[in-house]
Design a protein around this motif. Structure first.
Motif, PDB file in Angstrom:
ATOM      1  N   LYS A 274       0.815  -1.222   0.000  1.00 37.32           N
ATOM      2  CA  LYS A 274       0.000   0.000   0.000  1.00 37.32           C
ATOM      3  C   LYS A 274       0.847   1.270   0.000  1.00 37.32           C
TER       4      LYS A 274
ATOM      5  N   ILE B  40      -9.516   3.392  -2.122  1.00 38.98           N
ATOM      6  CA  ILE B  40     -10.870   3.247  -1.588  1.00 38.98           C
ATOM      7  C   ILE B  40     -11.762   4.424  -1.964  1.00 38.98           C
TER       8      ILE B  40
ATOM      9  N   HIS C   1     -13.249  -3.049   0.182  1.00 37.18           N
ATOM     10  CA  HIS C   1     -11.925  -3.578   0.503  1.00 37.18           C
ATOM     11  C   HIS C   1     -11.861  -3.872   1.998  1.00 37.18           C
ATOM     12  N   PRO C   2     -12.121  -5.130   2.381  1.00 33.87           N
ATOM     13  CA  PRO C   2     -12.013  -5.483   3.804  1.00 33.87           C
ATOM     14  C   PRO C   2     -10.609  -5.177   4.317  1.00 33.87           C
ATOM     15  N   GLU C   3     -10.525  -4.622   5.480  1.00 32.91           N
ATOM     16  CA  GLU C   3      -9.239  -4.200   6.039  1.00 32.91           C
ATOM     17  C   GLU C   3      -8.278  -5.388   6.154  1.00 32.91           C
ATOM     18  N   GLU C   4      -7.025  -5.147   5.764  1.00 35.71           N
ATOM     19  CA  GLU C   4      -5.949  -6.140   5.819  1.00 35.71           C
ATOM     20  C   GLU C   4      -6.196  -7.336   4.888  1.00 35.71           C
ATOM     21  N   SER C   5      -7.064  -7.168   3.911  1.00 32.61           N
ATOM     22  CA  SER C   5      -7.309  -8.254   2.960  1.00 32.61           C
ATOM     23  C   SER C   5      -6.661  -7.942   1.616  1.00 32.61           C
TER      24      SER C   5
ATOM     25  N   TRP D 271     -10.140  -6.382  -3.587  1.00 26.83           N
ATOM     26  CA  TRP D 271     -10.529  -5.037  -4.003  1.00 26.83           C
ATOM     27  C   TRP D 271     -11.728  -5.166  -4.949  1.00 26.83           C
TER      28      TRP D 271
END
Length: 285
Positions: A74, A94, A107-111, A114
């Motif tokens: 990221k 996002i 976008h689930p966090e830490e996944s 996308w």
């Protein structure tokens, strides 16, 4: 406000700059249309090779286009979604870069996921979308979206004549590519059928598979009052109807006789029309 507009325009130019420099055409120039699949030992970002390339959605419901990026950094990379038909940037990271608020990124966090979400979907949304990762060089993953209507269909003709005292059996099939079609109600004319009514003998069976939902309606000991227009009405699909007449034995015979007479008359009329059309050709010989 002016600063935000300039910044947004700069971002668009930055994302599209490789396309402009190389004269990139999404449809015609496959040389730059790179898809990087499973490279588990690589240190650079790549797409999961299990990502579906085709998605089917239903009009009026949510579509979710997948994009799973492995080794995503990221700090150095951005994930963007682009609509291919007009090369329109829909999302970056996002954030959404379109005035159409039906589009957003999930976008689930830490996944690694996308997803591009479109809610609700219209027929115009069908086409190819590209998940783009700003590696060097950029990599692109095309996902094709098909859009259809969920629709009910009752097996058999549009009009039925049922013998008095027999059982009415109607089978309604709803094609589906979504989780479900919601509840499926049955109506006679404008009144929903009550399976616990004092009449009794009214029952429904439901069968579900990934591609269709089947609703079977049974009414035992049919009588004159059961005549009417029967409608299979799924909550999230177009309804289907059939007209039912409850008749006695002599009425049924009369109906069949009338149909035979009408068919014979239509065939006679058709034969006459054909002979009239051919007569000039026959006379010329």
């Amino acid at each position: 406000m002016m600063t935000m507009v300039v910044a947004k325009r700069f971002l668009q130019l930055f994302l599209l700059s490789p396309l402009l420099v190389h004269g990139y055409q999404y449809e015609d120039n496959a040389e730059h249309h790179q898809i990087t699949w499973g490279q588990s030992n690589a240190n650079t970002a790549y797409f999961d090779d299990k990502t579906p390339a085709n998605v089917t959605a239903v009009v009026g419901k949510r579509a979710r286009l997948p994009c799973r990026v492995i080794n995503f950094n990221k700090e150095d990379h951005q994930v963007s979604w682009i609509r291919q038909r007009d090369i329109h940037i829909l999302t970056v990271g996002i954030f959404t870069y379109t005035t159409d608020d039906r589009f957003k990124v999930f976008h689930p966090e830490e996944s690694d996921e996308w997803y591009l979400e479109i809610n609700p979907v219209t027929f115009r949304d069908a086409g190819v979308y590209e998940c783009q990762v700003s590696t060097s060089p950029k990599i692109f993953l095309p996902v094709s979206l098909s859009v259809e209507v969920q629709q009910a269909r009752i097996n058999g003709p549009d009009e039925l004549f049922i013998q008095n005292g027999s059982t009415i059996r109607l089978i309604c099939i709803i094609n589906t590519h979504s989780e479900n079609v919601g509840t499926v109600g049955w109506y006679r004319d404008t009144t929903i059928l009550d399976y616990d009514s004092p009449r009794g003998g009214v029952s429904v069976e439901i069968e579900k598979t990934p591609l269709k939902t089947t609703s079977k309606l049974f009414l035992t000991r049919a009588y004159k009052g059961d005549s009417g227009n029967y409608t299979c009405a799924p909550q999230f699909a177009e309804a289907a109807s059939v007209l039912i007449h409850i008749v006695n034995g002599e009425e049924s015979a009369a109906v069949q006789t009338a149909k035979s007479v009408m068919l014979a008359r239509d065939l006679k009329l058709l034969s006459t029309c054909i002979l009239m059309a051919l007569s000039p050709l026959l006379c010329s010989r």
